[in-house]
Design a protein around this motif. Structure first.
Motif, PDB file in Angstrom:
ATOM      1  N   LEU A  25       1.124  -0.962   0.147  1.00 55.36           N
ATOM      2  CA  LEU A  25      -0.412   0.244   0.039  1.00 55.36           C
ATOM      3  C   LEU A  25       0.665   1.151   0.105  1.00 55.36           C
ATOM      4  N   ALA A  28       2.389   1.490  -3.431  1.00 55.34           N
ATOM      5  CA  ALA A  28       1.674   2.074  -4.418  1.00 55.34           C
ATOM      6  C   ALA A  28       0.838   3.117  -4.540  1.00 55.34           C
ATOM      7  N   PHE A  29       0.806   4.148  -3.568  1.00 57.01           N
ATOM      8  CA  PHE A  29       0.373   5.659  -3.417  1.00 57.01           C
ATOM      9  C   PHE A  29       1.567   6.493  -3.904  1.00 57.01           C
ATOM     10  N   GLY A  32       2.167   5.278  -7.892  1.00 60.93           N
ATOM     11  CA  GLY A  32       0.964   5.720  -8.091  1.00 60.93           C
ATOM     12  C   GLY A  32       0.982   7.430  -8.394  1.00 60.93           C
ATOM     13  N   SER A  33       1.139   8.091  -7.316  1.00 60.24           N
ATOM     14  CA  SER A  33       1.321   9.713  -8.079  1.00 60.24           C
ATOM     15  C   SER A  33       2.774   9.552  -8.917  1.00 60.24           C
ATOM     16  N   MET A 267      -2.305  12.237  -2.847  1.00 57.42           N
ATOM     17  CA  MET A 267      -1.806  10.725  -3.093  1.00 57.42           C
ATOM     18  C   MET A 267      -0.634  10.376  -1.758  1.00 57.42           C
ATOM     19  N   ALA A 332       1.220  -2.157  -8.543  1.00 55.55           N
ATOM     20  CA  ALA A 332      -0.111  -2.254  -8.176  1.00 55.55           C
ATOM     21  C   ALA A 332      -0.742   0.222  -8.053  1.00 55.55           C
ATOM     22  N   GLY A 333       0.682   0.287  -8.040  1.00 54.73           N
ATOM     23  CA  GLY A 333       0.577   1.469  -8.207  1.00 54.73           C
ATOM     24  C   GLY A 333       0.537   1.915 -10.158  1.00 54.73           C
ATOM     25  N   LEU A 336      -3.027   1.624  -9.877  1.00 55.65           N
ATOM     26  CA  LEU A 336      -3.732   3.384  -9.394  1.00 55.65           C
ATOM     27  C   LEU A 336      -3.787   4.029 -10.103  1.00 55.65           C
ATOM     28  N   GLY A 339      -6.378   4.231 -12.975  1.00 57.88           N
ATOM     29  CA  GLY A 339      -7.185   4.611 -12.375  1.00 57.88           C
ATOM     30  C   GLY A 339      -8.159   5.464 -12.760  1.00 57.88           C
ATOM     31  N   LEU A 340      -6.577   6.531 -12.324  1.00 58.50           N
ATOM     32  CA  LEU A 340      -6.634   7.652 -11.692  1.00 58.50           C
ATOM     33  C   LEU A 340      -6.953   8.491 -13.422  1.00 58.50           C
TER      34      LEU A 340
END
Length: 855
Positions: A25, A28-29, A32-33, A267, A332-333, A336, A339-340
């Protein structure tokens, strides 16, 4: 040792899974950011670079508009002919583009974006660099024809032949849609309307001979820089600004950058919470694994492994955990970020997922965060493992840390806590907002650290109270669950700390937001004296025809206008402050209750006069009668006399830096072209407020962007704005709770393994499966509620100190949302029950004889 380490890691992979989720987690953030922001930045870099002219000429903007004024700066359109004659210019065009328009369909519904993106009205002047191309219909050929972009047409069901009403600064006019244009590049989310150039000048800009910019194409062999120098030399740089294609693209990117930065930092905030809470989970996991492997580690020491090898073995396991978690987190990032990007598409900003940018810095950062966090969290347990003596292989060693004195924790926690308390005390007594905010931040960090350090010291006294009623309700099962929570204060404290962090955050922000809401409610009650306030839905100014229609509405007695303008003031102490000033009609006192320290509204709103906040004036050496140089947009300058000083709380536009306002006559003289941002309306004598509201709404039916608000509506508007921040905090809390639940599950699961023999003996002497499950659930509940109590207590202290900082800005009311606090405590108990479900089920299914024989 390496082989033993790998076998140990694979043997405990199930127990490490939840810790890997925390790493996942966190990474991922972060990933992703970074991927999302890099992708959007690259996309818009290409968009602006491909559509910018070689050189753009516009009026020099001297001040930033924090609050829109509605004024559009113009330059002569015939300047294009002059520029076209400059050596090295291949072509020059006069461009018209305005943002302060609203487009309405034949059902009086706005076709503008609902995301806050602008509606742009432009002249149709296509070039090879245009971001759109005409894909159906024909170009506009007169004042009643227009083009619209395909995405707005699809979203709002607009077709060729439909009639639209364009509400612009000079007035409203109707057009027929004669063509659809399609973006050839990324659509930044705006709605586009195109008319021919004469119509754009007269009906959008209100200046038949004006333009908003001159775009220039360079002749072959002439560089952008060279062309810019030639154009600047020919026109002079006094009022004009000149940008090359690269500079224009950079300027456009910077304007978009604020929006992108918000998403990026939000994020990263989630990533920070995940990292912080994940550290507690990883520390707890490794501590318990090492405690359960005491005999194994002692045997390794007895066989010749030295301390360094044991420590390195544990850190190697942590490294493997970090690598696995980081790899999964990076994947996962990417998901993510995708998805964004899809979410942005739903909001009108169309970015292709196939153009996703994964720069080298993203995986490097992901692995640095994931592996770094895991190694740091595992370091102390690794040192503890290295301290296991060889003789531990010969006896059942207790869990590491049990029974050891907590003196060091007490001393360190007391020192750090006292320092944090001193910082929070300094925050409360500080008179400067900046100093108070800095002390608040320092105090929050130090008190959080102190509570984490001293948490185990609080376990016994607090849990004895929280679980004191367990024996009375649940008998011996309740007594055992309470004692299980007390048996290892370090473990209980670390488990509860993960939940404590999130709840401390939500407690503090809940108090701050409730206090802000109550303060604004009180300020609006004290300040706003109008029956109704008319404003644009997103605070963009509206044209004068709206004001005129409102004045003509039946039942309207008084209308007071409000406008805004960016200004810069040069103060006696030498400071130059850029801020936003307001302008009001002379009847301000009839719709607002302004508190003056000196002077009155007549003196403040007289021509050539201004009002200023008393504290701001005192800080900069300004008095009533002082003359202050003021610079307006476009370089216009004036010297205004301070006619009044206000003692006004932050509300109704008075709270901008300096609290500067003056009469509309002064504003219109020095900053012409501003539009009304709000209308304060009182009904005529004998008019029923409900009837007046109905009449105003009927009048404004054709202006869907303007909303009618009474006192209650205005309060709700402020509450909704504050709620946005609170929703973000609740989202952060949700993430913290998810990881905290993982932590409780992990702790209980490992605790069940550790107590396998004990559980087998309890079952052998008559403990039923249902009773065993209840015992573990109660243990989980009391740990979760312990974390909630610590977190909320800490959060309340933070919230009270935050309110003192807000009080320096005029928000003096204090409100504590007891309903939220009670709900959080109850929710924590539910979290405890949920977290215990799987460990309790596993414990109840143990084979009794196998459990008794377990070592």
């Amino acid at each position: 040792m390496l082989k033993a380490t790998l076998r140990s890691f694979l043997a405990h992979k199930g127990r490490l899974l939840l810790s890997a989720l925390a790493v996942l987690l966190s990474v991922a953030f972060v990933a992703g950011s970074l991927i999302f922001s890099d992708t959007v930045s690259r996309t818009f870099d290409r968009l602006f670079a491909s559509t910018a002219a070689d050189v753009t000429v516009s009026l020099r903007e001297t001040l930033d508009e924090a609050v829109p004024s509605g004024a559009t700066a113009t330059l002569p359109a015939d300047l294009a002919e002059r520029v076209a004659r400059i050596d090295g210019v291949a072509a020059a065009r006069a461009e018209v583009e305005v943002q302060n328009i609203t487009v309405v369909d034949d059902r009086n519904e706005s076709v503008s974006p609902t995301t806050g993106a602008p509606t742009l009205g432009s002249n149709w002047n296509p070039t090879e660099r245009s971001p759109v191309e005409l894909t159906s219909g024909h170009a506009p050929r007169g004042p009643t024809e227009a083009l619209i972009d395909s995405e707005t047409a699809d979203r709002k069901d607009v077709r060729i032949g439909d009639t639209l009403t364009v509400i612009a600064a000079p007035g409203s006019f109707r057009v027929e849609v004669v063509g659809i244009v399609t973006f050839t590049t990324t659509n930044p989310g705006a709605a586009l309307l195109f008319v021919d150039t004469p119509t754009a000048q007269t009906k959008l800009l209100g200046d038949p001979k004006g333009a908003t910019a001159i775009t220039v194409d360079a002749a072959p062999g002439v560089s952008d820089e060279t062309l810019k120098e030639r154009v600047a030399a020919a026109l002079g740089e006094g009022r004009h600004g000149f940008r090359t294609a690269g500079e224009q693209a950079q300027s456009d990117v910077e304007q978009l950058g604020g929006f992108l930065d918000i998403i990026k930092w939000v994020m990263l905030g989630f990533a920070g919470i995940a990292v912080l809470v994940g550290v507690f989970l990883i520390v707890n996991t490794f501590s318990m694994l090492i405690a359960q492997r005491t005999r194994e580690l002692g045997l390794l020491r007895a066989l010749g492994a030295d301390r360094r090898q044991v420590r390195r073995s544990v850190l190697t396991e942590a490294l493997l955990l970090g690598l696995v978690g980081s790899t999964l987190g990076l994947a996962a990032g990417i998901g993510l970020a995708a998805g964004l990007i899809e979410l942005m598409g739903l909001l009108g900003m169309n970015i292709k997922s196939t153009e996703m940018v994964i720069g080298w810095a993203t995986p490097v950062t992901a692995y640095v965060v994931g592996v770094g966090v895991t190694l740091v969290a595992a370091y102390l347990p690794a040192r503890r493992a290295a301290a296991v003596p060889p003789m531990a292989a010969l006896a059942d060693a207790e869990v590491a840390g049990v029974g050891r004195p907590l003196k060091v924790r007490a001393i360190v926690g007391a020192v750090v806590g006292a320092t944090g308390a001193a910082a929070l005390t300094g925050c409360v007594v500080a008179s400067d907002t900046g100093s108070a905010a800095s002390l608040l931040g320092l105090g929050v960090v130090l008190t959080l650290v102190a509570t984490v350090i001293a948490g185990p010291l609080l376990v016994r006294p607090v849990i004895r109270v929280l679980g004191g009623w367990f024996p009375a309700l649940f008998g011996s099962i309740g007594r055992m669950s309470q004692r299980n929570a007390l048996r290892n204060p370090r473990r209980t404290g670390a488990t509860a700390a993960a939940l404590m962090v999130g709840l401390a955050l939500v407690g503090g922000m809940s108090v701050a937001s409730a206090s802000m809401t109550k303060s604004f409610d009180e300020q609006i009650d004290q300040t706003l004296g109008a029956d109704f306030v008319l404003q644009n839905a997103n605070f963009v100014p509206f044209p004068q025809e709206v004001t005129q229609r409102v004045r003509e509405t039946e039942g309207v007695g008084l209308v007071v206008r409000s406008q805004f303008a960016p200004i810069a003031v040069t103060l006696p102490d030498g400071a130059r402050i850029e801020t936003t000033a307001a302008g009001y009609d002379p009847q301000l006192d009839e719709v607002a209750n302004v508190t003056y320290a000196q002077g009155d509204s007549a003196a403040a709103l007289a021509p050539g006069r201004m009002a200023m906040d008393r504290d701001f004036a005192r800080d900069h050496g300004v008095r009533v009668g002082s003359t202050v140089p003021v610079e307006f947009q476009g370089g216009r300058k004036a010297e205004l006399t301070v006619g009044a000083l206000t003692d006004q709380e932050s509300a109704e536009g008075f709270g901008m830096q300096g609290g500067i306002y003056f009469g509309l006559a002064t504003l219109e003289r020095h900053a012409p072209g501003a539009q009304d941002s709000a209308l304060y309306v009182n009904g005529s004598p004998g008019t029923d407020p409900d009837d007046l509201r109905g009449s105003l709404e009927a009048t404004l039916e054709g202006y869907p962007q303007v909303q009618v608000r009474d006192l209650a509506d205005y309060k709700q508007l402020v509450r909704d704005q504050i709620a946005v921040l609170l929703y973000l905090v609740y989202a952060l809390l949700g993430l913290a709770i998810v990881i905290a639940v993982l932590g409780v599950v992990n702790t209980l699961a490992l605790s069940v393994v550790e107590r396998t023999r004990e559980i087998g003996l309890l079952r052998a002497v008559g403990l039923a499966r249902r009773q065993l499950r209840r015992m573990i659930r109660l243990e989980s509940v009391v740990i979760a509620v312990f974390g909630a109590v610590l977190g909320l207590a800490l959060g309340l202290v933070w919230g009270l100190c935050t309110q003192q900082v807000l009080a320096l800005e005029g928000m003096t009311a204090l409100a504590i949302p007891w309903g939220t606090i009670v709900a959080v405590v109850i929710g924590s108990a539910v979290v405890g029950v949920v977290a215990a479900l799987l460990p309790a089920l596993r414990a109840s299914r143990m084979n009794v004889l196998a459990a008794i024989a377990h070592e």
